[in-house]
Write a protein that holds these residues in place. Structure first.
Motif, PDB file in Angstrom:
ATOM      1  N   UNK A   1     -39.475 -10.207   7.995  1.00  0.00           N
ATOM      2  CA  UNK A   1     -39.347 -11.621   8.376  1.00  0.00           C
ATOM      3  C   UNK A   1     -39.202 -11.755   9.887  1.00  0.00           C
ATOM      4  N   UNK A   2     -38.334 -10.931  10.458  1.00  0.00           N
ATOM      5  CA  UNK A   2     -38.108 -11.020  11.906  1.00  0.00           C
ATOM      6  C   UNK A   2     -39.379 -10.622  12.664  1.00  0.00           C
ATOM      7  N   UNK A   3     -40.094  -9.620  12.155  1.00  0.00           N
ATOM      8  CA  UNK A   3     -41.329  -9.184  12.815  1.00  0.00           C
ATOM      9  C   UNK A   3     -42.393 -10.275  12.757  1.00  0.00           C
ATOM     10  N   UNK A   4     -42.312 -11.130  11.732  1.00  0.00           N
ATOM     11  CA  UNK A   4     -43.290 -12.210  11.603  1.00  0.00           C
ATOM     12  C   UNK A   4     -43.031 -13.327  12.609  1.00  0.00           C
ATOM     13  N   UNK A   5     -41.787 -13.414  13.115  1.00  0.00           N
ATOM     14  CA  UNK A   5     -41.409 -14.575  13.920  1.00  0.00           C
ATOM     15  C   UNK A   5     -41.151 -14.268  15.395  1.00  0.00           C
ATOM     16  N   UNK A   6     -40.692 -13.057  15.694  1.00  0.00           N
ATOM     17  CA  UNK A   6     -40.199 -12.781  17.058  1.00  0.00           C
ATOM     18  C   UNK A   6     -41.053 -11.735  17.767  1.00  0.00           C
TER      19      UNK A   6
ATOM     20  N   UNK B   1     -31.841 -26.120   6.280  1.00  0.00           N
ATOM     21  CA  UNK B   1     -33.163 -25.916   6.903  1.00  0.00           C
ATOM     22  C   UNK B   1     -33.207 -26.595   8.274  1.00  0.00           C
ATOM     23  N   UNK B   2     -32.587 -27.776   8.385  1.00  0.00           N
ATOM     24  CA  UNK B   2     -32.581 -28.474   9.669  1.00  0.00           C
ATOM     25  C   UNK B   2     -31.812 -27.648  10.717  1.00  0.00           C
ATOM     26  N   UNK B   3     -30.694 -27.037  10.294  1.00  0.00           N
ATOM     27  CA  UNK B   3     -29.925 -26.200  11.219  1.00  0.00           C
ATOM     28  C   UNK B   3     -30.757 -24.995  11.674  1.00  0.00           C
ATOM     29  N   UNK B   4     -31.494 -24.423  10.734  1.00  0.00           N
ATOM     30  CA  UNK B   4     -32.351 -23.285  11.082  1.00  0.00           C
ATOM     31  C   UNK B   4     -33.453 -23.727  12.052  1.00  0.00           C
TER      32      UNK B   4
ATOM     33  N   UNK C   1     -29.064 -18.319  20.684  1.00  0.00           N
ATOM     34  CA  UNK C   1     -30.379 -18.518  20.045  1.00  0.00           C
ATOM     35  C   UNK C   1     -31.294 -17.322  20.253  1.00  0.00           C
ATOM     36  N   UNK C   2     -32.102 -17.050  19.232  1.00  0.00           N
ATOM     37  CA  UNK C   2     -33.051 -15.938  19.332  1.00  0.00           C
ATOM     38  C   UNK C   2     -32.989 -15.080  18.085  1.00  0.00           C
ATOM     39  N   UNK C   3     -33.627 -13.931  18.187  1.00  0.00           N
ATOM     40  CA  UNK C   3     -33.781 -13.075  17.014  1.00  0.00           C
ATOM     41  C   UNK C   3     -32.428 -12.689  16.400  1.00  0.00           C
ATOM     42  N   UNK C   4     -31.417 -12.480  17.247  1.00  0.00           N
ATOM     43  CA  UNK C   4     -30.107 -12.046  16.732  1.00  0.00           C
ATOM     44  C   UNK C   4     -29.478 -13.094  15.824  1.00  0.00           C
ATOM     45  N   UNK C   5     -29.733 -14.347  16.140  1.00  0.00           N
ATOM     46  CA  UNK C   5     -29.153 -15.446  15.363  1.00  0.00           C
ATOM     47  C   UNK C   5     -29.772 -15.503  13.957  1.00  0.00           C
ATOM     48  N   UNK C   6     -31.091 -15.362  13.912  1.00  0.00           N
ATOM     49  CA  UNK C   6     -31.767 -15.417  12.611  1.00  0.00           C
ATOM     50  C   UNK C   6     -31.457 -14.154  11.811  1.00  0.00           C
ATOM     51  N   UNK C   7     -31.362 -13.022  12.533  1.00  0.00           N
ATOM     52  CA  UNK C   7     -30.974 -11.791  11.846  1.00  0.00           C
ATOM     53  C   UNK C   7     -29.575 -11.946  11.204  1.00  0.00           C
ATOM     54  N   UNK C   8     -28.669 -12.586  11.928  1.00  0.00           N
ATOM     55  CA  UNK C   8     -27.304 -12.776  11.401  1.00  0.00           C
ATOM     56  C   UNK C   8     -27.322 -13.620  10.126  1.00  0.00           C
ATOM     57  N   UNK C   9     -28.154 -14.656  10.132  1.00  0.00           N
ATOM     58  CA  UNK C   9     -28.248 -15.529   8.958  1.00  0.00           C
ATOM     59  C   UNK C   9     -28.799 -14.748   7.755  1.00  0.00           C
ATOM     60  N   UNK C  10     -29.825 -13.952   7.987  1.00  0.00           N
ATOM     61  CA  UNK C  10     -30.442 -13.195   6.888  1.00  0.00           C
ATOM     62  C   UNK C  10     -29.482 -12.110   6.388  1.00  0.00           C
TER      63      UNK C  10
ATOM     64  N   UNK D   1     -35.627  -4.444   4.102  1.00  0.00           N
ATOM     65  CA  UNK D   1     -37.028  -4.428   4.552  1.00  0.00           C
ATOM     66  C   UNK D   1     -37.586  -5.848   4.605  1.00  0.00           C
ATOM     67  N   UNK D   2     -37.087  -6.726   3.749  1.00  0.00           N
ATOM     68  CA  UNK D   2     -37.494  -8.141   3.824  1.00  0.00           C
ATOM     69  C   UNK D   2     -37.028  -8.738   5.152  1.00  0.00           C
ATOM     70  N   UNK D   3     -35.815  -8.408   5.546  1.00  0.00           N
ATOM     71  CA  UNK D   3     -35.287  -8.931   6.816  1.00  0.00           C
ATOM     72  C   UNK D   3     -36.147  -8.429   7.986  1.00  0.00           C
ATOM     73  N   UNK D   4     -36.437  -7.129   7.991  1.00  0.00           N
ATOM     74  CA  UNK D   4     -37.273  -6.572   9.081  1.00  0.00           C
ATOM     75  C   UNK D   4     -38.627  -7.271   9.147  1.00  0.00           C
TER      76      UNK D   4
END
Lengths: 201, 201
Positions: free
Chosen positions: A184-189, A131-134, A79-88, A179-182
């Protein structure tokens, strides 16, 4: 035409899904499904009931795979930024599709008309599961910025996935999706998590 | 039958656009366009050349309006968080459409197949113009977070607009779209600007 070929259910469904994903529901006559699969219309109707029934079965098959691939992706990373980055980053696979078909589920959202509410329901159900998994992944993330709410962030991440797939379908530059991925991650982590999770640039 | 009604170009195009937006290109036979507009097929072909020509004219008419409404929105608010908030909230109008048609341009992105690359080009061109307007607005914003690049942020904002319209088409709760707007603005603008721009909650 004689007997239909001895298709098993899975490979027939997979051939039907490819065909409907390529062209969309409205642009795919049953005669084309017959031509592409070699299974005659009477057999298709016997199995699926109607053209709508074929589409629903195809959507469900595609959704099962999409859900399973998200499950595997999330399970492969802590869990953490790497997981969401992998999904994106997974969504960016759409840029490698020579047919630029985008996502069958997202494509179906926008092609739904008043005649086909059941497609909208099927897609909404699949999106809800993802969405529930996310949300569960985000609830377990140790590196969210203060104030980020996992349920809202899950919907936010899901919309970025849709957007990345739309960019691919529109033949945008992959750098735009990156750049969308960057962003998004900057908005959350936290910044710390972001710099830690970066590979060498 | 007899003579076609004395449609002026604009109202004919607007009727054709409504019809194609309602159902999408593939699900709209020319016979339906004839039925809805009362203009016979020969006249439609004489004006637009082909069904594709009708679709392109409809897309361009819709795109002109979308570009103009963004221009007006941006002109009505001074640069900064309020301007981008206004653009994102404008996208939420899709939630008020009883037909839940979403956005004709976004719908067209996903219904494009290999047979209709010209639709993709027309949509990409309109999206590029809107993205440029967003970039110029962001370049003039005095309250961006340090590190936010206006060109990347413009693409990011545009994707949120698409996502909000997809949420509406999927009959999501408007609150989900509102949380997307909050998260997008928080990703781009200083906390000071966000709290200043908030109305009373």
């Amino acid at each position: 035409m004689g007997r239909p070929p001895a298709y098993d259910e899975d490979s027939l469904l997979s051939a039907l899904t490819e065909c409907l994903w390529d062209r969309g529901y409205a642009a795919t006559p049953v005669s084309l499904l017959v031509e592409e699969t070699g299974v005659n219309a009477a057999s298709l109707y016997a199995r699926y009931g109607s053209k709508k029934g074929i589409m629903l079965a195809a959507l469900e098959a595609y959704a099962r795979e999409a859900i399973e691939s998200h499950r595997q992706l999330l399970a492969a990373t802590p869990p953490g930024v790497g997981q969401i980055r992998a999904v994106l980053e997974h969504a960016m696979a759409c840029f490698d599709d020579p047919k630029a078909r985008g996502c069958f589920l997202v494509n179906t959202i926008t092609s739904v008309s008043e005649d086909t509410p059941e497609f909208s329901l099927a897609v909404a159900e699949a999106m809800e599961i993802i969405r529930r998994m996310l949300r569960e992944a985000l609830e377990a993330a140790p590196d969210l910025l203060p104030g980020v709410k996992p349920d809202e962030a899950a919907a936010f991440v899901q919309i970025q996935i849709w957007g990345i797939k739309l960019l691919a379908k529109l033949h945008a530059a992959p750098a735009t999706a990156e750049s969308v991925i960057r962003q998004t991650l900057a908005a959350l982590f936290t910044e710390e998590a972001l710099s830690g999770a970066h590979g060498p640039d």
